[in-house]
Write an enzyme that holds these catalytic residues in place. Structure first.
Site, PDB file in Angstrom:
ATOM      1  N   LYS A 111       0.864  -1.188   0.000  1.00 16.40           N
ATOM      2  CA  LYS A 111       0.000   0.000   0.000  1.00 16.40           C
ATOM      3  C   LYS A 111       0.892   1.227   0.000  1.00 16.40           C
ATOM      4  O   LYS A 111       2.030   1.181   0.468  1.00 16.40           O
ATOM      5  CB  LYS A 111      -0.893   0.024   1.250  1.00 16.40           C
ATOM      6  CG  LYS A 111      -2.160   0.842   1.071  1.00 16.40           C
ATOM      7  CD  LYS A 111      -3.235   0.079   0.315  1.00 16.40           C
ATOM      8  CE  LYS A 111      -4.493   0.877   0.141  1.00 16.40           C
ATOM      9  NZ  LYS A 111      -5.613   0.010  -0.273  1.00 16.40           N
TER      10      LYS A 111
HETATM   11  P1  NAD Z   1     -12.937   7.590  -3.145  1.00 15.61           P
HETATM   12  O1  NAD Z   1     -11.909   8.631  -2.931  1.00 15.61           O
HETATM   13  O2  NAD Z   1     -13.368   7.280  -4.529  1.00 15.61           O
HETATM   14  O3  NAD Z   1     -14.245   7.902  -2.282  1.00 15.61           O
HETATM   15  C1  NAD Z   1     -14.213   8.093  -0.900  1.00 15.61           C
HETATM   16  C2  NAD Z   1     -15.590   8.590  -0.468  1.00 15.61           C
HETATM   17  O4  NAD Z   1     -15.628   8.643   0.963  1.00 15.61           O
HETATM   18  C3  NAD Z   1     -15.906  10.001  -0.947  1.00 15.61           C
HETATM   19  O5  NAD Z   1     -17.283  10.075  -1.243  1.00 15.61           O
HETATM   20  C4  NAD Z   1     -15.566  10.856   0.266  1.00 15.61           C
HETATM   21  O6  NAD Z   1     -16.267  12.089   0.278  1.00 15.61           O
HETATM   22  C5  NAD Z   1     -16.033   9.956   1.369  1.00 15.61           C
HETATM   23  N1  NAD Z   1     -15.396  10.225   2.660  1.00 15.61           N
HETATM   24  C6  NAD Z   1     -14.099  10.531   2.921  1.00 15.61           C
HETATM   25  N2  NAD Z   1     -13.916  10.710   4.236  1.00 15.61           N
HETATM   26  C7  NAD Z   1     -15.111  10.497   4.827  1.00 15.61           C
HETATM   27  C8  NAD Z   1     -15.583  10.518   6.159  1.00 15.61           C
HETATM   28  N3  NAD Z   1     -14.735  10.794   7.165  1.00 15.61           N
HETATM   29  N4  NAD Z   1     -16.883  10.240   6.386  1.00 15.61           N
HETATM   30  C9  NAD Z   1     -17.723   9.944   5.377  1.00 15.61           C
HETATM   31  N5  NAD Z   1     -17.336   9.900   4.086  1.00 15.61           N
HETATM   32  C10 NAD Z   1     -16.061  10.172   3.821  1.00 15.61           C
HETATM   33  O7  NAD Z   1     -12.332   6.268  -2.439  1.00 15.61           O
HETATM   34  P2  NAD Z   1     -12.735   4.761  -2.718  1.00 15.61           P
HETATM   35  O8  NAD Z   1     -11.779   4.210  -3.712  1.00 15.61           O
HETATM   36  O9  NAD Z   1     -14.202   4.645  -2.945  1.00 15.61           O
HETATM   37  O10 NAD Z   1     -12.329   4.078  -1.321  1.00 15.61           O
HETATM   38  C11 NAD Z   1     -13.244   4.026  -0.221  1.00 15.61           C
HETATM   39  C12 NAD Z   1     -12.823   2.883   0.700  1.00 15.61           C
HETATM   40  O11 NAD Z   1     -12.796   1.655  -0.038  1.00 15.61           O
HETATM   41  C13 NAD Z   1     -11.424   2.999   1.306  1.00 15.61           C
HETATM   42  O12 NAD Z   1     -11.425   2.404   2.581  1.00 15.61           O
HETATM   43  C14 NAD Z   1     -10.568   2.186   0.355  1.00 15.61           C
HETATM   44  O13 NAD Z   1      -9.346   1.754   0.942  1.00 15.61           O
HETATM   45  C15 NAD Z   1     -11.520   1.050   0.075  1.00 15.61           C
HETATM   46  N6  NAD Z   1     -11.244   0.263  -1.135  1.00 15.61           N
HETATM   47  C16 NAD Z   1     -11.146   0.853  -2.355  1.00 15.61           C
HETATM   48  C17 NAD Z   1     -10.904   0.063  -3.467  1.00 15.61           C
HETATM   49  C18 NAD Z   1     -10.860   0.638  -4.864  1.00 15.61           C
HETATM   50  O14 NAD Z   1     -10.737  -0.165  -5.821  1.00 15.61           O
HETATM   51  N7  NAD Z   1     -10.955   1.917  -5.084  1.00 15.61           N
HETATM   52  C19 NAD Z   1     -10.725  -1.320  -3.337  1.00 15.61           C
HETATM   53  C20 NAD Z   1     -10.856  -1.889  -2.067  1.00 15.61           C
HETATM   54  C21 NAD Z   1     -11.118  -1.090  -0.979  1.00 15.61           C
END
Ligand code: NAD
Length: 421
Positions: A111
């Protein structure tokens, strides 16, 4: 405020190590092997300068952690966020090791992250930061060594800049150095939706096990980015009623259901879901405790803690985010009869299609969306079934069951390789 303070005090690395310890103890892993798996193999910290639009130089801090490489090259996203620190990146890297093992893709866990609030940077500054960070990481990354992907606040454009920078430095085009690229650069069909698609596949399997009809279920989703936004859309497509969604600015609630396409349009136009016409604004904390059937935390770590777990009403919790639930909260939810699909299983669709992308790049091949989703479905369903089977057999919650499978696989790979020298 009290909950926010508490959340800030919870250390993700401490959570990750405690989750590992539980599984290691149950598996009775030898002490030496436990010591190896409990720490990351390597962690790189970089401080690097970026010329800002006003001509000033700003220095940013970035990290890349590789947790365990016994099963293959490191794989894991890159996060841009003001709260990134080494412990968070170590936790996320360890979770990637277990996640790859749960679904059986041949990667180890990695990561990365940069301490930055990207909403405060111009596109040019963001490109400069990304290209310099990619250069700093070039001593670690590579298609056979460590393959980054998008995470919070990074996307296909970020991956395109990293791929281009790496390719310029080595002198030829290397698509397989990152996944989650734009399709014209060798990105895979279905990668943007993959994590959310995997979340929904596991929800379908869990609903079948619990006898829940998705068309009669209400869903609340925290986070409206890649994972949360697309999960909300796909759940609505399954016939579920999405009653609440949120982003960093707050949550919106409409008990009769939200039109997710219209919420997306509102969010694109205004920068937030908040203020969507016909809905009521509530807080992110309130969203978690709504009277709903399914809860999908898809934002950040440490959202469901000992402080609020007892008030969670959803029967089914699907962890789209990494690390949204603390070990204390896990116990409360399990005691209350909640069914939780743990992050390392629930959101593994992203790394699974990243693996497909990497294979396509190395083979110079292109798969159809149908082929990608069929294979994703097969892998997620198999991983869910073996986790459920272990959970019922061992009488443990789904997280511990997933850890038992994953840690055993990584432990086997690590010990059969032996100690060098
Ligand atoms: P992203 O940046 O696309 O979206 C994040 C979202 O969360 C946004 O809508 C943001 O406004 C919101 N957010 C941020 N801080 C917040 C808070 N304190 N309270 C409420 N909402 C909040 O990110 P993503 O890729 O969707 O990732 C979200 C989660 O999923 C993370 O934990 C990430 O590690 C995990 N994840 C992502 C992927 C991927 O392929 N992108 C894969 C596995 C896991």
């Amino acid at each position: 405020m009290a909950t926010q303070q508490l959340v800030a005090e919870i250390n993700a690395w401490d959570v990750a190590q405690r989750q590992f310890d539980l599984a290691a103890e149950r598996l009775q892993l030898p002490a030496g092997l436990r010591k190896v798996l409990r720490e990351p193999k390597r962690a790189l910290i970089v401080h690097f300068p970026v010329k800002m639009d006003d001509g000033e130089v700003e220095v940013f801090t970035g990290y890349r952690v590789q947790h365990n490489l016994s099963r293959g090259p490191a794989k894991g996203g890159i996060r841009y966020h003001q709260n990134v620190d080494l412990d968070e990146v170590k936790a996320l890297a360890m979770w990637m090791t277990w996640k790859c093992a749960v679904v059986g893709v041949p990667f180890g866990g990695g990561k990365g992250g940069v301490v930055v609030d990207p909403s405060k940077l111009s596109l040019r500054e963001l490109e400069g930061l990304t290209r310099r960070f990619a250069t700093e990481l070039s001593i670690l990354i590579g298609p056979e060594r460590d393959i980054p992907a998008p995470d919070v606040n990074t996307n296909a454009q970020t991956m395109a800049w990293i791929m281009d920078t790496y390719s310029m430095n080595v002198g030829y085009t290397v698509p397989a150095v990152v996944t989650g690229k734009p399709i014209p650069l060798g990105g895979s069909e279905g990668r943007t939706e993959a994590t959310a698609q995997g979340v929904v596949y596991t929800i379908q399997d869990a609903a079948r096990h619990l006898g829940m009809d998705l068309r009669k279920c209400r869903v609340a989703v925290q986070g409206f980015g890649n994972v949360g936004g697309i999960s909300a859309r796909l759940m609505a497509k399954e016939g579920a009623t999405v009653i609440a969604v949120s982003d960093v600015r707050g949550a919106i609630y409409r008990p009769e259901g939200l039109d997710i396409e219209a919420v997306s349009a509102h969010s694109r136009a205004t920068g937030s879901v908040v203020g969507f016409p016909g809905s009521r604004d509530i807080s992110n904390a309130e969203l978690l405790e709504l009277d709903t059937d399914i809860l999908i935390p898809a934002a950040m770590e440490n959202q469901i803690t000992a402080a609020n777990a007892g008030r969670i009403q959803a029967r089914l919790i699907a962890e789209g985010a990494n690390g949204p639930t603390t070990p204390e909260a896990d116990e409360i939810l399990y005691a209350n009869g909640k069914f939780l699909i743990p992050d390392i299983l629930c959101n593994a669709g992203g790394v699974t299609v990243s693996y497909f992308e990497w294979v396509q790049n190395l083979d110079r091949d292109l798969w159809s969306i149908g082929h990608v989703n069929d294979k994703l479905h097969e892998i997620m369903t198999r991983a869910f079934a073996s986790t459920l089977e272990a959970s019922l057999r061992e009488q443990v919650n789904m997280r511990t069951a997933a850890y038992l499978l994953a840690v055993q696989r990584v432990a086997d790979a690590t010990s059969v390789r032996g100690l060098y020298p």
